[in-house]
Design a protein around this motif. Structure first.
Motif, PDB file in Angstrom:
ATOM      1  N   LEU A  63     -23.326  -1.329  -2.730  1.00 22.06           N
ATOM      2  CA  LEU A  63     -23.265  -2.555  -3.515  1.00 22.06           C
ATOM      3  C   LEU A  63     -21.834  -2.834  -3.950  1.00 22.06           C
ATOM      4  CD1 LEU A  63     -26.358  -1.999  -5.856  1.00 22.06           C
ATOM      5  CD2 LEU A  63     -26.291  -3.156  -3.636  1.00 22.06           C
ATOM      6  N   THR A  64     -21.449  -4.096  -3.903  1.00 20.46           N
ATOM      7  CA  THR A  64     -20.167  -4.533  -4.439  1.00 20.46           C
ATOM      8  C   THR A  64     -20.436  -5.388  -5.664  1.00 20.46           C
ATOM      9  OG1 THR A  64     -19.107  -4.512  -2.268  1.00 20.46           O
ATOM     10  CG2 THR A  64     -18.062  -5.834  -3.988  1.00 20.46           C
ATOM     11  N   VAL A  65     -19.834  -5.016  -6.793  1.00 18.11           N
ATOM     12  CA  VAL A  65     -20.016  -5.748  -8.042  1.00 18.11           C
ATOM     13  C   VAL A  65     -18.711  -6.460  -8.379  1.00 18.11           C
ATOM     14  CG1 VAL A  65     -20.526  -5.587 -10.507  1.00 18.11           C
ATOM     15  CG2 VAL A  65     -21.735  -4.105  -8.880  1.00 18.11           C
ATOM     16  N   VAL A  66     -18.769  -7.789  -8.458  1.00 13.86           N
ATOM     17  CA  VAL A  66     -17.593  -8.600  -8.788  1.00 13.86           C
ATOM     18  C   VAL A  66     -17.625  -8.931 -10.280  1.00 13.86           C
ATOM     19  CG1 VAL A  66     -16.369 -10.751  -8.320  1.00 13.86           C
ATOM     20  CG2 VAL A  66     -17.579  -9.572  -6.466  1.00 13.86           C
ATOM     21  N   ALA A  67     -16.443  -8.913 -10.899  1.00 15.02           N
ATOM     22  CA  ALA A  67     -16.321  -9.041 -12.358  1.00 15.02           C
ATOM     23  C   ALA A  67     -16.965  -7.828 -13.027  1.00 15.02           C
ATOM     24  CB  ALA A  67     -16.919 -10.348 -12.869  1.00 15.02           C
ATOM     25  N   ALA A  68     -16.591  -6.671 -12.518  1.00 14.01           N
ATOM     26  CA  ALA A  68     -17.249  -5.415 -12.910  1.00 14.01           C
ATOM     27  C   ALA A  68     -16.914  -4.950 -14.316  1.00 14.01           C
ATOM     28  CB  ALA A  68     -16.884  -4.316 -11.906  1.00 14.01           C
ATOM     29  N   THR A  69     -15.888  -5.537 -14.944  1.00 12.37           N
ATOM     30  CA  THR A  69     -15.539  -5.111 -16.296  1.00 12.37           C
ATOM     31  C   THR A  69     -16.080  -6.062 -17.353  1.00 12.37           C
ATOM     32  OG1 THR A  69     -13.408  -6.264 -16.149  1.00 12.37           O
ATOM     33  CG2 THR A  69     -13.443  -3.938 -15.527  1.00 12.37           C
ATOM     34  N   GLY A  70     -16.788  -7.105 -16.944  1.00 15.31           N
ATOM     35  CA  GLY A  70     -17.340  -8.060 -17.905  1.00 15.31           C
ATOM     36  C   GLY A  70     -18.631  -7.564 -18.530  1.00 15.31           C
ATOM     37  N   GLY A  71     -19.209  -8.404 -19.383  1.00 15.22           N
ATOM     38  CA  GLY A  71     -20.404  -7.997 -20.114  1.00 15.22           C
ATOM     39  C   GLY A  71     -21.576  -7.635 -19.228  1.00 15.22           C
TER      40      GLY A  71
END
Length: 222
Positions: free
Chosen positions: A3-11
């Motif tokens: 899996l690739t998670v974009v905006a991984a540091t957001g809420g």
């Protein structure tokens, strides 16, 4: 799965990464400045306001699914980032032949277009009287540019040819994961005024393997 998670540091992104790792998935985290990621997470730094397409393509390469929690930190000041970033993600996925994409939008975006229907309904069929005539107009008055950008991002998906799903939550909270929430295809949740970010992440991960959610907008609320 990979899996690739974009905006991984957001809420929502942090919950996506944490829950995916806990479930045993192999995770690539994409963010402007990825930091404090769980052990074993592959980290790729990409600023979606000025995307390095080579780096973004490497981040989605080989992924079974891409999950995007992309959105502005300040909806009034940063409108435009979601559609711009979504376009870059779609381009990278096409380049790497990756098909499955799940993104976060928002409940007030508006009625979902129905194939073969010349005009969309005036109101979302899941909204009650309060939301139709007070809640939605008020939020659009305050954050209209933001919701227009989310609508543009959704249209990019409709035109993409990918296997996409849109999650539309109402007000997001920082309450802990419950795993108990309501969902509906192509409409908002009647009386659903909020939902924990952790539950949105939980549902986004769940729909990856649900073919009935492909090319669907899903309302979610507590």
């Amino acid at each position: 799965m990979k899996l690739t998670v974009v905006a991984a540091t957001g809420g929502i992104g942090r919950h996506l990464v944490g829950q995916a790792v806990a479930a045993g998935h192999h995770v690539t985290a994409v963010a402007r400045g990825p930091r404090d990621m769980p052990a074993g997470v592959r980290v790729v730094a990409v600023d979606l306001t000025r995307p390095d397409m080579r780096a973004l393509a490497s981040a989605v390469r080989g992924a079974d699914a891409v999950l995007s929690a992309l959105g502005p930190r300040n909806p009034r000041a940063d409108a435009g980032i979601t559609s711009q970033g979504t376009r870059a993600i779609v381009t990278a996925m096409h380049a790497e032949n990756v098909r499955r994409l799940v993104i976060v939008s928002a409940a007030p975006v508006g009625p979902v277009p129905v194939p073969g229907q010349p005009t969309a309904p005036r109101h979302d069929p899941g909204d009650g009287f309060f939301m139709r005539y007070l809640g939605t107009p008020l939020t659009h008055a305050m954050f209209g540019r933001h919701y227009a950008d989310l609508a543009a991002a959704e249209q990019i998906l409709r035109d993409s040819g990918l296997e996409w799903t849109v999650s539309r939550p109402p007000k997001l909270t920082d309450k802990p994961l419950t795993g108990r929430y309501r969902t509906a295809l192509n409409r908002n949740i009647r009386g659903g005024f909020s939902v924990p970010r952790a539950d949105v992440a939980h549902h986004m991960l769940a729909v990856i393997d649900q073919p009935e959610t492909i090319k669907q907008v899903i309302g979610i609320a507590s």
